[in-house]
Design an enzyme around this catalytic site. Sequence first.
Site, PDB file in Angstrom:
ATOM      1  N   ASP A   1       0.825  -1.158   0.513  1.00 58.81           N
ATOM      2  CA  ASP A   1      -0.031  -0.258   0.553  1.00 58.81           C
ATOM      3  C   ASP A   1       1.033   1.352   0.257  1.00 58.81           C
ATOM      4  O   ASP A   1       2.296   1.524   0.036  1.00 58.81           O
ATOM      5  CB  ASP A   1      -0.455  -0.045   1.268  1.00 58.81           C
TER       6      ASP A   1
ATOM      7  N   ASP B   1      -0.128   5.203   0.648  1.00 55.23           N
ATOM      8  CA  ASP B   1      -0.958   5.521   1.748  1.00 55.23           C
ATOM      9  C   ASP B   1      -0.344   5.879   3.078  1.00 55.23           C
ATOM     10  O   ASP B   1      -1.840   4.957   3.423  1.00 55.23           O
ATOM     11  CB  ASP B   1      -1.705   6.954   0.767  1.00 55.23           C
TER      12      ASP B   1
ATOM     13  N   ASP C   1      -1.676  -0.194   6.229  1.00 55.02           N
ATOM     14  CA  ASP C   1      -1.969   0.553   7.037  1.00 55.02           C
ATOM     15  C   ASP C   1      -2.858   0.462   7.681  1.00 55.02           C
ATOM     16  O   ASP C   1      -3.908   0.378   8.688  1.00 55.02           O
ATOM     17  CB  ASP C   1      -1.375   1.908   6.700  1.00 55.02           C
TER      18      ASP C   1
END
Length: 272
Positions: free
Chosen positions: A10, A12, A207
């Site tokens: 991932d 961001d 995240d």
Amino acid sequence: MKKDIGFLIDMDGVIYRGGELIPGAKEFITKLLREDFPFLFLTNNSQRNCRDVVAKLSRMGIEVGEKHIFTCAIATARYLASQKPNGTAYVIGEGGLLTALHQNGYSIVDDEPDYVVIGEGRTIMLESVDKAINMVMRGSKLIATNLDPYCPSSNDSIRSGCGAFVSMIELATGKKAFSAGKPSPVMMRIAKAELETRSANTIMIGDTMETDILGGVQMGFKTVLTLTGSTKKEDLKAFAYRPDHIIQSINDLINPEIFDSIIDREMVLSHG
């Protein structure tokens, strides 16, 4: 020689926050490139095309190719092409989604489309939403690039995401959207095929428990949660599933001991 272990990463909250690289991100990607580990940046942002994403990463100091970028727009376009080749779509979204649909044989129309496709957008007008509602009511199928209700913003706030816009159409029409973005197995399966790795040798680093980690768990991938983004360690008790590995940040993966424990077939349950 290409490794048989691959990474889905991932962006961001893992590689950067806003316009700033997270410490260790550049070094980690350099390591993957140097040691020939296959990897893809996996993003639920449908706005940018691959070239735009590569340029953004380059400005931050990470040099990768378009082959390393895989967006929910690409997953959506490939899925639609597999369901109805050379179909038509009415699109609420931006360049990345339009490019992906065109590249997969789709025509963008304003009347009687096969699909109404909703992605992220900064300038979505109520008139477009109303038009989409009427198309769905007349039989067009409703597709969402992802169902994220909000997206992080560069000023440490949030903005409405694709899921927020889709919910308006769902509520008005009584129809549920199909989504190909994370955590959908559609996106995860296509991305794994790009890596040419087996599920057990595919590592998802993210995240967010509800998208990155859930998608990886459902596919049988090894999952790594980094605590620099949406999910905090105290949030884990709310979930019926958990990551295989927890790290404070991507910088931890520069540590050879932690990195080796992740790629080992006998996965260490948690660091951090």
